[in-house]
Design an enzyme around this catalytic site. Structure first.
Site, PDB file in Angstrom:
ATOM      1  N   ASP A 239       1.041   1.850  -0.356  1.00  0.00           N
ATOM      2  CA  ASP A 239       2.403   1.971  -1.376  1.00  0.00           C
ATOM      3  C   ASP A 239       1.601   2.136  -2.686  1.00  0.00           C
ATOM      4  O   ASP A 239       1.728   1.967  -2.974  1.00  0.00           O
ATOM      5  CB  ASP A 239       3.003   1.146  -1.664  1.00  0.00           C
ATOM      6  CG  ASP A 239       3.336  -0.002  -0.844  1.00  0.00           C
ATOM      7  OD1 ASP A 239       4.196   0.355   1.263  1.00  0.00           O
ATOM      8  OD2 ASP A 239       3.843  -1.769  -0.648  1.00  0.00           O
TER       9      ASP A 239
ATOM     10  N   HIS B 189      -5.272   1.141   3.573  1.00  0.00           N
ATOM     11  CA  HIS B 189      -5.461   1.167   4.989  1.00  0.00           C
ATOM     12  C   HIS B 189      -5.908   2.726   4.841  1.00  0.00           C
ATOM     13  O   HIS B 189      -5.256   3.264   4.698  1.00  0.00           O
ATOM     14  CB  HIS B 189      -3.794   0.595   5.317  1.00  0.00           C
ATOM     15  CG  HIS B 189      -3.573  -0.579   5.572  1.00  0.00           C
ATOM     16  ND1 HIS B 189      -3.255  -1.739   6.772  1.00  0.00           N
ATOM     17  CD2 HIS B 189      -3.016  -1.466   4.783  1.00  0.00           C
ATOM     18  CE1 HIS B 189      -2.904  -2.729   6.155  1.00  0.00           C
ATOM     19  NE2 HIS B 189      -3.139  -2.833   4.640  1.00  0.00           N
TER      20      HIS B 189
ATOM     21  N   SER C 172      -4.547   0.484  -9.013  1.00  0.00           N
ATOM     22  CA  SER C 172      -5.271   1.894  -9.234  1.00  0.00           C
ATOM     23  C   SER C 172      -5.164   2.963  -8.587  1.00  0.00           C
ATOM     24  O   SER C 172      -4.208   3.643  -8.247  1.00  0.00           O
ATOM     25  CB  SER C 172      -6.709   1.338  -9.243  1.00  0.00           C
ATOM     26  OG  SER C 172      -7.665   2.239  -9.383  1.00  0.00           O
TER      27      SER C 172
END
Length: 299
Positions: free
Chosen positions: A103, A160, A264
């Site tokens: 995200d 992921h 980050s």
């Protein structure tokens, strides 16, 4: 993909330059080590106050989490890196599509032109420097494709796999710890190639892929599923460090790869002509894990 936020195409402002100047003066590694320890305090009073303060400042959808009670977590770090419930982020299963690994907000994407990657308006960094001087790897991505996705504090902080792949190498690169937000990207030269980072390279059906976890101010550590927590070595160590753990491990598309222990950035690299970015995958756009961001390119 229609949710827009300010990004690094905006020209640098005086406020941006003052913010960057402050960061040059700060003891960034010391502050990040302090935050690392603070985030793991298990005192109920401190944990509850920290989480409550965070929730007042950021809109977090706890209904998506496996543990929906924010105060049930053992520490602020456990809350911050919380897992999502099954189905919260559907993964586009098309074999010809690449999905977002996180995200976040797309900072930049495009082609690597003669080994140079755009960071912001008037700011570039080299693939060779990003990959810690590994000329063989840099040559593979020459004239290839890149994408840079920024994770804000309110985002889900696990990373992921954008495609299925086999681990070829994992390298920890010591470096600086500047903030990686848009204001800093507009003002600090070669930001993503000078910050601390973990370079993971994979063999995939789309050819070689690099997924780079870029550290930042207050990011006390990064970790991967196959290597565990990767913390900075003693400060005297200046060279990139190859990590042999997990070489040859395969990951399915959408499988968890790692996590940031504060906000980050992730940088993706693909070989030339391997991928075509989706038309809606443009700078300033917010993306969700599992959302298609590219498809196989015409070779």
């Amino acid at each position: 993909m229609t949710d827009h936020v300010p990004d690094s195409y905006t020209p640098a402002t005086l406020a941006d330059r003052l913010f960057a100047g402050l960061q040059y003066a700060l003891p960034k590694h010391l502050l990040s080590r302090m935050i690392y320890r603070f985030m793991r305090i298990e005192s109920p009073a401190i944990r509850r106050l920290t989480i409550a303060t965070f929730l007042k400042g950021y809109d977090v959808n706890m209904a998506e989490a496996v543990q929906s009670d924010p105060f049930a977590y053992r520490s602020f770090n456990d809350f911050f890196t919380r897992a999502l419930r099954d189905g919260a982020r559907p993964i586009d299963e098309s074999p010809n599509r690449i999905v977002s690994p996180v995200d976040g907000t797309l900072s930049q994407r495009g082609h690597i032109e003669a080994g140079a990657i755009i960071q912001a308006k008037g700011q570039y960094y080299s693939t060779l420097e990003l990959l810690a001087g590994n000329r063989d790897s840099a040559e593979l991505y020459h004239d290839g494709s890149f994408a840079c996705i920024y994770l804000a504090p309110y985002n889900y902080h696990r990373i992921h796999m954008p495609v299925a792949g086999k681990v070829l190498s994992t390298v920890y690169v010591p470096g600086d710890l500047f903030s990686v937000n848009a204001a800093t990207a507009r003002t600090v030269p070669r930001l993503f190639a000078r910050n601390e980072r973990v370079i993971c390279e994979f063999e995939t059906t789309f050819g070689r892929m690099a997924l780079i976890l870029v550290g930042a101010l207050f990011v006390g550590s990064m970790e991967t599923v196959h290597c565990g927590e990767i913390n900075p070595p003693p400060r005297a160590r200046k060279q990139a460090i190859a990590i042999e753990r997990g070489q040859g491990r395969t990951f399915a598309k959408g499988e968890e790869l790692g996590r940031f222990n504060m906000g980050s950035t992730v940088v993706l690299l693909f070989e030339r002509s391997r991928v075509e970015w989706a038309s809606g995958f443009q700078a300033e756009v917010r993306v969700k894990l599992g959302q298609a961001i590219a498809q196989a390119g015409a070779r």
